[in-house]
Design a protein around this motif. Sequence first.
Motif, PDB file in Angstrom:
ATOM      1  N   TYR A  95       0.828  -1.197   0.000  1.00  0.00           N
ATOM      2  CA  TYR A  95       0.000   0.000   0.000  1.00  0.00           C
ATOM      3  C   TYR A  95       0.868   1.256   0.000  1.00  0.00           C
ATOM      4  CZ  TYR A  95      -3.706  -3.164   1.563  1.00  0.00           C
ATOM      5  OH  TYR A  95      -4.614  -4.190   1.657  1.00  0.00           O
ATOM      6  N   CYS A  96       0.444   2.219  -0.776  1.00  0.00           N
ATOM      7  CA  CYS A  96       1.036   3.541  -0.752  1.00  0.00           C
ATOM      8  C   CYS A  96       0.240   4.408   0.222  1.00  0.00           C
ATOM      9  CB  CYS A  96       0.972   4.127  -2.162  1.00  0.00           C
ATOM     10  SG  CYS A  96       1.532   5.822  -2.314  1.00  0.00           S
ATOM     11  N   ALA A  97       0.926   5.254   0.970  1.00  0.00           N
ATOM     12  CA  ALA A  97       0.263   6.125   1.937  1.00  0.00           C
ATOM     13  C   ALA A  97       0.868   7.518   1.870  1.00  0.00           C
ATOM     14  CB  ALA A  97       0.405   5.549   3.346  1.00  0.00           C
ATOM     15  N   ALA A  98       0.059   8.510   2.225  1.00  0.00           N
ATOM     16  CA  ALA A  98       0.506   9.903   2.177  1.00  0.00           C
ATOM     17  C   ALA A  98      -0.079  10.709   3.324  1.00  0.00           C
ATOM     18  CB  ALA A  98       0.099  10.539   0.842  1.00  0.00           C
ATOM     19  N   ARG A  99       0.622  11.748   3.683  1.00  0.00           N
ATOM     20  CA  ARG A  99       0.104  12.684   4.670  1.00  0.00           C
ATOM     21  C   ARG A  99       0.684  14.054   4.372  1.00  0.00           C
ATOM     22  NH1 ARG A  99       1.551  12.796  10.541  1.00  0.00           N
ATOM     23  NH2 ARG A  99       1.354  15.037  10.131  1.00  0.00           N
ATOM     24  N   THR A 100      -0.092  15.084   4.662  1.00  0.00           N
ATOM     25  CA  THR A 100       0.427  16.427   4.532  1.00  0.00           C
ATOM     26  C   THR A 100       1.296  16.734   5.743  1.00  0.00           C
ATOM     27  OG1 THR A 100      -1.542  17.309   5.605  1.00  0.00           O
ATOM     28  CG2 THR A 100      -1.544  17.229   3.197  1.00  0.00           C
ATOM     29  N   THR A 101       2.243  17.604   5.558  1.00  0.00           N
ATOM     30  CA  THR A 101       3.127  17.977   6.659  1.00  0.00           C
ATOM     31  C   THR A 101       3.778  19.314   6.361  1.00  0.00           C
ATOM     32  OG1 THR A 101       5.067  17.308   7.950  1.00  0.00           O
ATOM     33  CG2 THR A 101       5.061  16.721   5.627  1.00  0.00           C
ATOM     34  N   THR A 102       4.095  20.025   7.420  1.00  0.00           N
ATOM     35  CA  THR A 102       4.843  21.276   7.264  1.00  0.00           C
ATOM     36  C   THR A 102       6.320  21.064   7.576  1.00  0.00           C
ATOM     37  OG1 THR A 102       4.312  21.880   9.539  1.00  0.00           O
ATOM     38  CG2 THR A 102       2.853  22.712   7.795  1.00  0.00           C
ATOM     39  N   PHE A 103       6.661  19.844   7.962  1.00  0.00           N
ATOM     40  CA  PHE A 103       8.045  19.526   8.316  1.00  0.00           C
ATOM     41  C   PHE A 103       8.679  18.737   7.172  1.00  0.00           C
ATOM     42  CE2 PHE A 103       7.578  21.150  12.473  1.00  0.00           C
ATOM     43  CZ  PHE A 103       6.308  20.809  12.907  1.00  0.00           C
ATOM     44  N   GLY A 104       9.428  19.422   6.369  1.00  0.00           N
ATOM     45  CA  GLY A 104       9.936  18.815   5.156  1.00  0.00           C
ATOM     46  C   GLY A 104      10.890  17.678   5.350  1.00  0.00           C
ATOM     47  N   HIS A 105      11.549  17.590   6.506  1.00  0.00           N
ATOM     48  CA  HIS A 105      12.611  16.621   6.688  1.00  0.00           C
ATOM     49  C   HIS A 105      12.180  15.364   7.434  1.00  0.00           C
ATOM     50  CE1 HIS A 105      12.318  18.879  10.393  1.00  0.00           C
ATOM     51  NE2 HIS A 105      12.991  17.939  11.015  1.00  0.00           N
ATOM     52  N   ILE A 106      10.966  15.335   7.944  1.00  0.00           N
ATOM     53  CA  ILE A 106      10.545  14.230   8.810  1.00  0.00           C
ATOM     54  C   ILE A 106       9.998  13.060   7.999  1.00  0.00           C
ATOM     55  CG2 ILE A 106       8.876  13.529  10.549  1.00  0.00           C
ATOM     56  CD1 ILE A 106       9.207  16.193  11.858  1.00  0.00           C
ATOM     57  N   VAL A 107      10.415  11.851   8.370  1.00  0.00           N
ATOM     58  CA  VAL A 107       9.827  10.629   7.829  1.00  0.00           C
ATOM     59  C   VAL A 107       8.888  10.052   8.880  1.00  0.00           C
ATOM     60  CG1 VAL A 107      11.665  10.057   6.213  1.00  0.00           C
ATOM     61  CG2 VAL A 107      11.858   9.331   8.583  1.00  0.00           C
ATOM     62  N   TYR A 108       7.771   9.541   8.463  1.00  0.00           N
ATOM     63  CA  TYR A 108       6.740   9.022   9.356  1.00  0.00           C
ATOM     64  C   TYR A 108       6.701   7.503   9.236  1.00  0.00           C
ATOM     65  CZ  TYR A 108       5.368  13.891   9.664  1.00  0.00           C
ATOM     66  OH  TYR A 108       5.372  15.239   9.871  1.00  0.00           O
ATOM     67  N   GLN A 109       6.546   6.820  10.389  1.00  0.00           N
ATOM     68  CA  GLN A 109       6.772   5.385  10.410  1.00  0.00           C
ATOM     69  C   GLN A 109       5.577   4.545  10.845  1.00  0.00           C
ATOM     70  OE1 GLN A 109      10.347   4.591  12.662  1.00  0.00           O
ATOM     71  NE2 GLN A 109      11.361   6.387  11.832  1.00  0.00           N
ATOM     72  N   THR A 110       4.497   5.174  11.267  1.00  0.00           N
ATOM     73  CA  THR A 110       3.366   4.391  11.756  1.00  0.00           C
ATOM     74  C   THR A 110       2.161   4.545  10.838  1.00  0.00           C
ATOM     75  OG1 THR A 110       2.518   6.176  13.128  1.00  0.00           O
ATOM     76  CG2 THR A 110       4.143   4.713  14.127  1.00  0.00           C
ATOM     77  N   THR A 111       1.288   3.528  10.855  1.00  0.00           N
ATOM     78  CA  THR A 111       0.103   3.579  10.006  1.00  0.00           C
ATOM     79  C   THR A 111      -0.772   4.772  10.360  1.00  0.00           C
ATOM     80  OG1 THR A 111      -1.018   2.041  11.494  1.00  0.00           O
ATOM     81  CG2 THR A 111       0.062   1.095   9.576  1.00  0.00           C
ATOM     82  N   ARG A 112      -0.885   5.091  11.637  1.00  0.00           N
ATOM     83  CA  ARG A 112      -1.782   6.170  12.024  1.00  0.00           C
ATOM     84  C   ARG A 112      -1.220   7.547  11.716  1.00  0.00           C
ATOM     85  NH1 ARG A 112      -1.580   5.057  18.530  1.00  0.00           N
ATOM     86  NH2 ARG A 112       0.682   5.096  18.782  1.00  0.00           N
ATOM     87  N   SER A 113       0.032   7.592  11.268  1.00  0.00           N
ATOM     88  CA  SER A 113       0.613   8.875  10.860  1.00  0.00           C
ATOM     89  C   SER A 113       0.110   9.327   9.492  1.00  0.00           C
ATOM     90  CB  SER A 113       2.142   8.770  10.812  1.00  0.00           C
ATOM     91  OG  SER A 113       2.679   8.511  12.085  1.00  0.00           O
ATOM     92  N   TYR A 114      -0.463   8.399   8.741  1.00  0.00           N
ATOM     93  CA  TYR A 114      -0.849   8.675   7.367  1.00  0.00           C
ATOM     94  C   TYR A 114      -2.357   8.822   7.219  1.00  0.00           C
ATOM     95  CZ  TYR A 114       3.943   7.669   6.136  1.00  0.00           C
ATOM     96  OH  TYR A 114       5.311   7.710   6.028  1.00  0.00           O
ATOM     97  N   SER A 115      -2.757   9.776   6.392  1.00  0.00           N
ATOM     98  CA  SER A 115      -4.173  10.088   6.220  1.00  0.00           C
ATOM     99  C   SER A 115      -4.775   9.479   4.958  1.00  0.00           C
ATOM    100  CB  SER A 115      -4.360  11.609   6.149  1.00  0.00           C
ATOM    101  OG  SER A 115      -3.809  12.242   7.278  1.00  0.00           O
ATOM    102  N   TYR A 116      -3.945   9.257   3.959  1.00  0.00           N
ATOM    103  CA  TYR A 116      -4.449   8.811   2.662  1.00  0.00           C
ATOM    104  C   TYR A 116      -3.784   7.489   2.278  1.00  0.00           C
ATOM    105  CZ  TYR A 116      -5.644  13.735   2.714  1.00  0.00           C
ATOM    106  OH  TYR A 116      -6.121  14.971   3.072  1.00  0.00           O
ATOM    107  N   TRP A 117      -4.592   6.592   1.716  1.00  0.00           N
ATOM    108  CA  TRP A 117      -4.113   5.254   1.385  1.00  0.00           C
ATOM    109  C   TRP A 117      -4.594   4.850  -0.001  1.00  0.00           C
ATOM    110  CZ3 TRP A 117      -1.048   2.357   4.655  1.00  0.00           C
ATOM    111  CH2 TRP A 117      -0.884   2.873   5.957  1.00  0.00           C
ATOM    112  N   GLY A 118      -3.738   4.099  -0.696  1.00  0.00           N
ATOM    113  CA  GLY A 118      -4.150   3.500  -1.944  1.00  0.00           C
ATOM    114  C   GLY A 118      -4.892   2.205  -1.707  1.00  0.00           C
ATOM    115  N   GLN A 119      -5.310   1.579  -2.794  1.00  0.00           N
ATOM    116  CA  GLN A 119      -6.107   0.359  -2.695  1.00  0.00           C
ATOM    117  C   GLN A 119      -5.252  -0.891  -2.542  1.00  0.00           C
ATOM    118  OE1 GLN A 119      -5.218   1.736  -5.488  1.00  0.00           O
ATOM    119  NE2 GLN A 119      -4.572   0.035  -6.802  1.00  0.00           N
ATOM    120  N   GLY A 120      -3.973  -0.771  -2.776  1.00  0.00           N
ATOM    121  CA  GLY A 120      -3.057  -1.889  -2.621  1.00  0.00           C
ATOM    122  C   GLY A 120      -2.771  -2.606  -3.920  1.00  0.00           C
ATOM    123  N   THR A 121      -1.595  -3.189  -4.005  1.00  0.00           N
ATOM    124  CA  THR A 121      -1.206  -3.990  -5.156  1.00  0.00           C
ATOM    125  C   THR A 121      -0.501  -5.250  -4.646  1.00  0.00           C
ATOM    126  OG1 THR A 121      -0.039  -3.970  -7.289  1.00  0.00           O
ATOM    127  CG2 THR A 121       1.000  -2.774  -5.490  1.00  0.00           C
TER     128      THR A 121
END
Length: 127
Positions: A95-121
């Motif tokens: 699955y691809c996931a995305a979230r908006t952020t104002t912190f350009g350098h931060i990587v997010y590591q948990t599922t709940r950190s992401y707001s948008y998800w693809g359907q999966g492949t």
Amino acid sequence: QVQLVESGGGSVQAGGSLRLSCAASERTFSKYAMGWFRQAPGKERELVASISWNGANTYYIDSVKGRFTISGDNARTAVYLQMNSLKPEDTAVYYCAARTTTFGHIVYQTTRSYSYWGQGTQVTVSS
């Protein structure tokens, strides 16, 4: 509402390669941190790799380090996961996931950190 569409999954033999792509309904992933997750049958969804909004920082789980690479194109219209030296244990729905952020350098590591998800492949690696 951002819609994400993954592509590039398939079936390969162990040792083979696949390249997953994630495209967004919006024109660009600018100011979006991105991640690739996977979920195998009977297991929880886990992070595979993530990339910061500015593309400067990436994170990988130990089991894929040196084999997988997350990247975005210069226009930030797509995010990729290059998977080399695939193993049967890499078999999962990715699955691809995305979230908006104002912190350009931060990587997010948990599922709940992401707001948008693809359907999966589906990725299937045979021995």
